[in-house]
Design a protein around this motif. Sequence first.
Motif, short mmCIF file in Angstrom:
data_model
loop_
_atom_site.label_atom_id
_atom_site.label_comp_id
_atom_site.label_asym_id
_atom_site.label_seq_id
_atom_site.Cartn_x
_atom_site.Cartn_y
_atom_site.Cartn_z
N ILE A 34 0.80 -1.00 -0.04
CA ILE A 34 -0.14 -0.07 0.15
C ILE A 34 0.95 1.28 -0.11
CG2 ILE A 34 -1.56 1.30 1.37
CD1 ILE A 34 -2.68 -1.40 2.31
N ARG A 35 1.81 1.22 0.88
CA ARG A 35 2.95 2.53 0.95
C ARG A 35 3.42 2.81 -0.41
NH1 ARG A 35 7.76 3.85 0.47
NH2 ARG A 35 8.29 1.58 0.45
N ARG A 36 4.00 1.58 -1.01
CA ARG A 36 4.90 1.90 -2.44
C ARG A 36 3.84 2.19 -3.23
NH1 ARG A 36 6.65 -3.42 -1.38
NH2 ARG A 36 5.51 -4.30 -3.04
N ALA A 37 2.47 1.79 -3.38
CA ALA A 37 1.36 2.42 -4.39
C ALA A 37 1.33 3.68 -4.08
CB ALA A 37 0.29 1.49 -4.21
N ARG A 38 1.12 4.28 -2.94
CA ARG A 38 0.76 5.29 -2.64
C ARG A 38 1.87 6.40 -3.19
NH1 ARG A 38 2.25 6.37 2.19
NH2 ARG A 38 3.59 8.17 1.74
N GLN A 39 3.14 5.92 -2.83
CA GLN A 39 4.30 6.57 -3.25
C GLN A 39 4.53 6.89 -4.95
OE1 GLN A 39 8.17 4.76 -1.70
NE2 GLN A 39 9.28 6.43 -2.28
N LYS A 40 4.15 5.73 -5.50
CA LYS A 40 4.09 5.78 -6.92
C LYS A 40 3.11 6.83 -7.64
CE LYS A 40 6.10 4.37 -10.64
NZ LYS A 40 7.41 4.62 -10.90
N VAL A 41 1.98 6.86 -6.93
CA VAL A 41 1.05 7.81 -7.47
C VAL A 41 1.39 9.23 -7.02
CG1 VAL A 41 -1.45 8.52 -6.94
CG2 VAL A 41 -0.99 6.24 -7.23
N GLN A 42 1.91 9.53 -5.80
CA GLN A 42 2.40 10.82 -5.33
C GLN A 42 3.64 11.27 -6.50
OE1 GLN A 42 3.05 10.27 -1.48
NE2 GLN A 42 1.22 11.25 -0.82
N GLU A 43 4.42 10.24 -6.70
CA GLU A 43 5.51 10.47 -7.80
C GLU A 43 5.02 10.94 -9.21
OE1 GLU A 43 8.52 7.73 -10.37
OE2 GLU A 43 8.41 7.58 -8.19
N GLN A 44 3.84 10.11 -9.44
CA GLN A 44 3.29 10.51 -10.85
C GLN A 44 2.45 11.89 -10.71
OE1 GLN A 44 1.48 6.88 -11.86
NE2 GLN A 44 3.56 6.03 -12.49
N GLU A 45 1.79 12.11 -9.72
CA GLU A 45 0.91 13.26 -9.66
C GLU A 45 1.27 14.10 -8.34
OE1 GLU A 45 -1.41 15.87 -10.51
OE2 GLU A 45 -1.60 14.00 -11.85
N PRO A 46 2.18 15.17 -8.65
CA PRO A 46 2.86 15.98 -7.56
C PRO A 46 1.80 16.60 -6.91
CG PRO A 46 4.09 16.22 -9.55
CD PRO A 46 2.92 15.19 -10.02
N SER A 47 0.61 16.94 -7.44
CA SER A 47 -0.31 17.77 -6.50
C SER A 47 -0.75 17.07 -5.44
CB SER A 47 -1.42 18.23 -7.34
OG SER A 47 -2.31 17.21 -7.70
N LEU A 48 -0.58 15.57 -5.36
CA LEU A 48 -0.84 14.87 -4.28
C LEU A 48 -0.21 14.55 -3.01
CD1 LEU A 48 -2.59 11.93 -6.22
CD2 LEU A 48 -3.79 13.89 -5.31
N ARG A 49 0.97 15.19 -3.28
CA ARG A 49 2.31 15.04 -2.21
C ARG A 49 1.84 15.98 -0.99
NH1 ARG A 49 7.23 15.99 -6.57
NH2 ARG A 49 7.20 13.82 -7.36
N GLY A 50 2.33 15.67 0.13
CA GLY A 50 2.14 16.26 1.46
C GLY A 50 2.47 17.67 1.49
N ASN A 51 2.17 18.60 2.34
CA ASN A 51 2.63 19.91 2.35
C ASN A 51 4.26 20.02 2.45
OD1 ASN A 51 0.05 20.87 1.77
ND2 ASN A 51 -0.70 20.77 3.96
N ASP A 52 4.64 19.07 3.29
CA ASP A 52 6.06 19.30 3.79
C ASP A 52 7.05 18.78 2.74
OD1 ASP A 52 5.26 20.07 6.03
OD2 ASP A 52 5.20 18.17 7.07
N TYR A 53 6.59 18.33 1.72
CA TYR A 53 7.45 17.52 0.60
C TYR A 53 8.57 18.70 0.13
CZ TYR A 53 9.06 15.42 -3.69
OH TYR A 53 9.94 15.12 -4.83
N LYS A 54 8.28 20.01 -0.42
CA LYS A 54 9.26 20.84 -0.87
C LYS A 54 10.37 21.04 0.24
CE LYS A 54 6.50 22.81 -4.45
NZ LYS A 54 6.00 23.75 -5.27
N GLY A 55 9.84 21.31 1.29
CA GLY A 55 10.70 21.73 2.56
C GLY A 55 11.68 20.59 2.92
N LYS A 56 11.34 19.44 2.69
CA LYS A 56 12.04 17.99 2.97
C LYS A 56 12.99 18.03 1.73
CE LYS A 56 8.80 15.23 5.75
NZ LYS A 56 8.13 14.21 6.10
#
Length: 70
Positions: A34-56
């Motif tokens: 489940i984690r890997r699938a969520r990560q892949k979706v967020q990789e392909q659709e940056p708008s779904l990334r969390g708010n802290d992504y750019k800071g990290k």
Amino acid sequence: MVRIWREQITDPDMSLTEFFLRFARDEFVKPEAIRRARQKVQEQEPSLRGNDYKGKQAEAEIVRLGIGEV
């Protein structure tokens, strides 16, 4: 993860003990899958990334540059 597992449960009255027994027998999707699938979706659709992504990412770049200086 709970949302995914809830969809897999066919008996709405399943006890927590029964859930864990079935989970131990690999009858539910593994958390890592489940984690890997969520990560892949967020990789392909940056708008779904969390708010802290750019800071990290910025912090990681600073660390990478600092390691390069060592």
